[in-house]
Design a protein around this motif. Structure first.
Motif, PDB file in Angstrom:
ATOM      1  N   GLY A 250    -107.294 -69.813   3.989  1.00  0.00           N
ATOM      2  CA  GLY A 250    -105.934 -69.586   4.471  1.00  0.00           C
ATOM      3  C   GLY A 250    -105.059 -70.782   4.136  1.00  0.00           C
ATOM      4  N   LEU A 251    -103.775 -70.552   4.072  1.00  0.00           N
ATOM      5  CA  LEU A 251    -102.798 -71.623   3.892  1.00  0.00           C
ATOM      6  C   LEU A 251    -101.789 -71.477   5.037  1.00  0.00           C
ATOM      7  CD1 LEU A 251    -102.071 -73.943   1.924  1.00  0.00           C
ATOM      8  CD2 LEU A 251    -100.505 -72.370   0.801  1.00  0.00           C
ATOM      9  N   PRO A 252    -102.143 -71.957   6.226  1.00  0.00           N
ATOM     10  CA  PRO A 252    -101.345 -71.676   7.430  1.00  0.00           C
ATOM     11  C   PRO A 252     -99.864 -71.975   7.246  1.00  0.00           C
ATOM     12  CG  PRO A 252    -103.382 -72.808   8.016  1.00  0.00           C
ATOM     13  CD  PRO A 252    -103.314 -72.812   6.519  1.00  0.00           C
ATOM     14  N   VAL A 253     -99.043 -71.111   7.817  1.00  0.00           N
ATOM     15  CA  VAL A 253     -97.602 -71.259   7.685  1.00  0.00           C
ATOM     16  C   VAL A 253     -97.131 -72.573   8.289  1.00  0.00           C
ATOM     17  CG1 VAL A 253     -97.109 -70.042   9.841  1.00  0.00           C
ATOM     18  CG2 VAL A 253     -95.413 -70.022   8.008  1.00  0.00           C
ATOM     19  N   TRP A 254     -97.866 -73.092   9.262  1.00  0.00           N
ATOM     20  CA  TRP A 254     -97.455 -74.355   9.885  1.00  0.00           C
ATOM     21  C   TRP A 254     -97.730 -75.569   9.000  1.00  0.00           C
ATOM     22  CZ3 TRP A 254    -102.105 -76.802  10.342  1.00  0.00           C
ATOM     23  CH2 TRP A 254    -103.237 -76.024  10.628  1.00  0.00           C
ATOM     24  N   LEU A 255     -98.363 -75.364   7.850  1.00  0.00           N
ATOM     25  CA  LEU A 255     -98.492 -76.458   6.883  1.00  0.00           C
ATOM     26  C   LEU A 255     -97.180 -76.717   6.146  1.00  0.00           C
ATOM     27  CD1 LEU A 255    -101.993 -75.732   5.275  1.00  0.00           C
ATOM     28  CD2 LEU A 255    -101.422 -77.475   6.974  1.00  0.00           C
ATOM     29  N   MET A 256     -96.266 -75.746   6.210  1.00  0.00           N
ATOM     30  CA  MET A 256     -94.965 -75.934   5.567  1.00  0.00           C
ATOM     31  C   MET A 256     -94.168 -77.017   6.288  1.00  0.00           C
ATOM     32  SD  MET A 256     -93.463 -72.129   4.815  1.00  0.00           S
ATOM     33  CE  MET A 256     -94.351 -70.896   3.858  1.00  0.00           C
ATOM     34  N   ASN A 257     -93.416 -77.820   5.520  1.00  0.00           N
ATOM     35  CA  ASN A 257     -92.425 -78.687   6.146  1.00  0.00           C
ATOM     36  C   ASN A 257     -91.119 -77.906   6.301  1.00  0.00           C
ATOM     37  OD1 ASN A 257     -91.133 -78.729   3.607  1.00  0.00           O
ATOM     38  ND2 ASN A 257     -92.122 -80.654   3.016  1.00  0.00           N
ATOM     39  N   THR A 258     -90.115 -78.516   6.897  1.00  0.00           N
ATOM     40  CA  THR A 258     -88.882 -77.773   7.182  1.00  0.00           C
ATOM     41  C   THR A 258     -88.151 -77.364   5.911  1.00  0.00           C
ATOM     42  OG1 THR A 258     -87.731 -79.899   7.439  1.00  0.00           O
ATOM     43  CG2 THR A 258     -88.544 -78.827   9.430  1.00  0.00           C
ATOM     44  N   TRP A 264     -88.388 -70.637   2.242  1.00  0.00           N
ATOM     45  CA  TRP A 264     -89.210 -69.441   2.463  1.00  0.00           C
ATOM     46  C   TRP A 264     -88.419 -68.336   3.150  1.00  0.00           C
ATOM     47  CZ3 TRP A 264     -92.118 -68.453   7.398  1.00  0.00           C
ATOM     48  CH2 TRP A 264     -92.957 -67.339   7.291  1.00  0.00           C
ATOM     49  N   LEU A 265     -87.587 -68.706   4.123  1.00  0.00           N
ATOM     50  CA  LEU A 265     -86.838 -67.729   4.907  1.00  0.00           C
ATOM     51  C   LEU A 265     -85.401 -67.559   4.427  1.00  0.00           C
ATOM     52  CD1 LEU A 265     -88.186 -68.688   8.429  1.00  0.00           C
ATOM     53  CD2 LEU A 265     -88.707 -66.609   7.135  1.00  0.00           C
ATOM     54  N   SER A 266     -85.034 -68.230   3.338  1.00  0.00           N
ATOM     55  CA  SER A 266     -83.686 -68.087   2.748  1.00  0.00           C
ATOM     56  C   SER A 266     -82.603 -68.248   3.813  1.00  0.00           C
ATOM     57  CB  SER A 266     -83.546 -66.721   2.062  1.00  0.00           C
ATOM     58  OG  SER A 266     -84.558 -66.513   1.111  1.00  0.00           O
ATOM     59  N   VAL A 267     -82.677 -69.328   4.585  1.00  0.00           N
ATOM     60  CA  VAL A 267     -81.758 -69.500   5.707  1.00  0.00           C
ATOM     61  C   VAL A 267     -80.373 -69.920   5.226  1.00  0.00           C
ATOM     62  CG1 VAL A 267     -83.617 -70.121   7.287  1.00  0.00           C
ATOM     63  CG2 VAL A 267     -82.402 -71.916   6.058  1.00  0.00           C
ATOM     64  N   ASN A 399     -92.111 -82.003  10.147  1.00  0.00           N
ATOM     65  CA  ASN A 399     -92.724 -81.968   8.818  1.00  0.00           C
ATOM     66  C   ASN A 399     -94.218 -82.285   8.846  1.00  0.00           C
ATOM     67  OD1 ASN A 399     -90.310 -81.327   7.495  1.00  0.00           O
ATOM     68  ND2 ASN A 399     -89.694 -83.469   7.399  1.00  0.00           N
ATOM     69  N   LYS A 400     -94.759 -82.550  10.027  1.00  0.00           N
ATOM     70  CA  LYS A 400     -96.190 -82.801  10.111  1.00  0.00           C
ATOM     71  C   LYS A 400     -96.960 -81.481  10.115  1.00  0.00           C
ATOM     72  CE  LYS A 400     -96.085 -87.225  12.549  1.00  0.00           C
ATOM     73  NZ  LYS A 400     -96.489 -87.942  13.783  1.00  0.00           N
ATOM     74  N   PRO A 401     -98.165 -81.459   9.533  1.00  0.00           N
ATOM     75  CA  PRO A 401     -98.978 -80.220   9.532  1.00  0.00           C
ATOM     76  C   PRO A 401     -99.678 -80.032  10.868  1.00  0.00           C
ATOM     77  CG  PRO A 401    -100.110 -81.952   8.317  1.00  0.00           C
ATOM     78  CD  PRO A 401     -98.787 -82.526   8.725  1.00  0.00           C
TER      79      PRO A 401
END
Length: 686
Positions: A250-258, A264-267, A399-401
């Motif tokens: 898995g590549l957990p979504v919480w590994l993403m930084n801001t 990813w969410l095109s904010v 930004n921390k995993p």
């Protein structure tokens, strides 16, 4: 009688290019002699090497780039020339460097510089075997540690293959340099790239098995498992699954930084980005306190600097640009308690911007511009004072995993809380509803499955994820980590590769400074043109994630013990920043003129004539050059002991009527995990 090593004499010296008139008795490119039991040598063919004695036991070494059987007298008038009745045969030699004797030793060392050039009539000689060994077999020694004892070995030569000319000459490259600085391996499909990657890594692991990962292969086509003895997934590969060494990863979504989460969410920058950044921070254990306020204030200051830059520019739509940036500025300060002086400055600036908008002034603010600039500078100073105060509660960085549950992302209450929305602020809630809807769509999109399966795999922390890669543990056969991305969707691939690359770099960055070089790592970017491409208009948003990550590794990774092997069939489609940082190149056959021209601009001048042959290289042949090699050479790269699954098809055999190698549709659909609904009798009647 003529010396059997001499093939001619120098008749012209033009910078580092030498003209040699070949001896009349030489009628064949093969020169036979008995010196040092060398026997027959390929003396005067293209790519052959010749030596020129320049005194003090030193030899200038050059490579044959051209052969000509016409000699002309060319006066200053270029239109006049005189053809000789008996044309002389002339070889053009590109000088490469100097072989110098080692003090109190019978060996030689290569120096890429040439301080003394051959003079006219200097004999051109066949390079003897002991000199060839110093040139090719005795690779450069790189990266000596500061505390390493003198005289003790610190680097060795890694065998690449056999030189095409002279034949049977082993070519080695510096082990340290090949794996400590970025290496590019390029070539058309079927030219031998995958075999070369496998060969180099297999050679690097001989006598160096530690059962701790050193090489991480981003396997885009699922072909490297066989080369490194990795098992295939037990129940076959499944769509949208990520695998490591044959096991689900898995590549957990919480590994993403801001930054990655916002892409990813095109904010929307003005309204949704501040809320998402706060949500990401709170989800990872922070609190919406002065730590978060400090981040937002810093973002607001950046917008002020941007506005000041626009004021000083010659922008045609200055007022319109500033209005848009000012809107983003206000979004970052929403819900933050400000003193009266700052509120007054904001109101004054806002009035100036609104007044210009009402007057339909899009170009400039006219006489109000100096006052606007002064107010913005005072506002910036006032906000800067807010950021210098010590936060009341130290927050966990967004930004921390750090682990958080997927349920948190779908909690509208937490999102509104992170955005500090007041009860009656319906317009801003509407913007955040769009963000919540986008989050929900992502969670339902099965293409992103590998980002959401972490709870099923028991990944509850960053350490858990690293242990899936073998980092921090010792497991047999763990030295090479094959990350199989072959079932990941093309749009998702850049996110997967970029986030993995960034995490490997940041992990090493946070090691103590004196230990960053311990057990260095190499990331292999297979088919890198798919996710490390140059900036293009209308590109997929995820490409910026992977490009930024690997450009940073290419530029800074060496200092932290992380290097790259970049493999691609389209080097012209790779980020110029990444290629420009490559210290070594192994170039298989290339046909595209743009790709070839790209390399002409970045390789040393003495190697450019060798590139003329790149279109005619056979499978497995390559031109090697860079700081790992004394001189550029055309090499037949050794085949790996275990080959990857990258062989070409054989239609001549497979298309025969009696061929047993047929395409199995049922097996393919089953492997693809596509469930087919069979038509029943009742459905036929309907």
């Amino acid at each position: 009688m003529m010396n059997d090593k001499i093939v001619g004499h120098v008749v012209g010296v033009h910078g580092f290019c030498v003209k040699v008139e070949l001896a009349s008795e030489i009628k064949s490119p093969v020169r036979a002699h008995l010196s040092n039991l060398q026997g027959a040598s390929l003396a005067i063919s293209i790519n052959a090497y010749l030596s020129f004695s320049i005194g003090a036991g030193q030899y200038a070494i050059g490579i044959v780039t051209d052969l000509d059987a016409r000699d002309s007298f060319e006066p200053s008038n270029e239109e006049l020339s005189l053809e000789l009745t008996k044309p002389r045969r002339v070889a053009t030699i590109q000088l490469l460097g100097t072989l110098k004797p080692v003090f109190r030793s019978e060996s030689y060392r290569f120096d890429p510089g040439i301080s003394i050039l051959p003079t006219l009539d200097t004999p051109a000689e066949i390079v003897e075997k002991y000199l060839l060994d110093a040139l090719f077999d005795d690779a450069p020694k790189r990266n000596k540690p500061e505390d390493h004892p003198d005289g003790e070995p610190f680097d060795s030569g890694l065998r690449i293959g056999i030189a095409i000319a002279p034949g049977n000459q082993i070519v080695k490259g510096s082990f340290n340099d090949l794996f400590s600085r970025p290496l590019a391996i390029v070539g058309n499909t079927g030219s031998g790239k995958s075999n070369t990657v496998s060969h180099l890594i297999q050679q690097s692991q001989k006598d160096r098995i530690t059962n701790r990962p050193k090489v991480f292969i981003l396997d885009i086509n699922g072909e490297y498992a066989s080369a490194f003895g990795k098992p295939e997934p037990g129940d076959g590969r499944k769509p949208n699954y990520l695998y490591v060494n044959g096991k689900e990863l898995g590549l957990p979504v919480w590994l993403m930084n801001t930054h990655e989460a916002c892409i990813w969410l095109s904010v929307a920058e003005q309204t949704q980005q501040p809320a998402l950044i706060n949500l990401w921070s709170v989800a990872k254990g922070g609190k919406f306190d002065k730590g978060n306020i400090k981040n937002n204030v810093q973002e607001a200051i950046l917008r002020i600097n941007h506005i000041l830059g626009v004021i000083d520019s010659n922008s045609f739509n200055k007022a319109l640009d500033i209005k848009q940036i000012w809107s983003a500025f206000n979004g970052y300060l929403k819900g933050i308690g400000l003193n009266d002086a700052i509120k007054k400055l904001i109101a004054t600036i806002n009035n100036t911007i609104v007044a210009a908008d009402e007057k339909k002034c899009s170009k400039s603010y006219g006489a109000d511009e100096p006052e606007l600039k002064t107010n913005l500078q005072q506002l910036r100073d006032g906000l800067s004072n807010l950021t210098t105060a010590e936060p009341e509660i130290t927050q966990q960085s967004a930004n921390k995993p750090i682990y958080f549950s997927l349920d948190y992302l779908q909690n509208s209450t937490e999102l509104y809380k992170a955005a500090s929305i007041e009860e009656g602020d319906q317009s801003f809630r509407q913007f955040l509803r769009g963000l919540l809807l986008r989050i929900g769509n992502r969670l339902q999109d099965q293409r992103w499955y590998c980002f959401f399966n972490y709870d099923n795999l028991g990944i509850k922390s960053f350490r858990d994820w690293l242990e899936k890669l073998g980092i921090g543990s010792e497991t047999e056969g763990n030295d090479v980590c094959v990350i199989d991305c072959s079932m990941i969707d093309y749009e998702i691939l850049p996110y997967v590769c970029g986030i993995i690359g960034r995490l490997l770099l940041e992990l090493r960055e946070h090691a103590p400074s004196m230990k960053r070089f311990h057990e260095p790592w190499v990331a292999v970017l297979e088919e890198a043109h798919n996710y490390v491409c140059p900036v293009r208009q209308n590109e997929s948003r995820g490409l910026s994630v992977s490009r930024e990550a690997f450009e940073r590794i290419a530029k800074e990774g060496r200092k932290f013990g992380l290097s790259l092997i970049v493999a691609s069939q389209r080097p012209g489609d790779i980020s110029p920043t990444v290629l420009s940082q490559c210290a070594n190149f192994i170039m298989h056959r290339l046909q595209n003129p743009d790709d070839i021209e790209h390399f002409r601009r970045i390789v040393p001048s003495q190697s450019r004539r060798l590139l003329d042959q790149i279109t005619i290289l056979s499978a497995g042949e390559a031109i090697v050059l860079g700081s790992s090699f004394h001189v550029p050479a055309r090499v037949q790269v050794d085949r790996p002991e275990k080959a990857p699954h990258s062989q070409s098809s054989a239609p001549h055999l497979s298309w025969k009527p009696d061929s047993q190698t047929r395409f199995d549709l049922d097996e393919a659909l089953s492997y693809w995990k596509i469930e087919e609904v069979k038509e029943t009798e009742s459905s036929k009647e309907v």
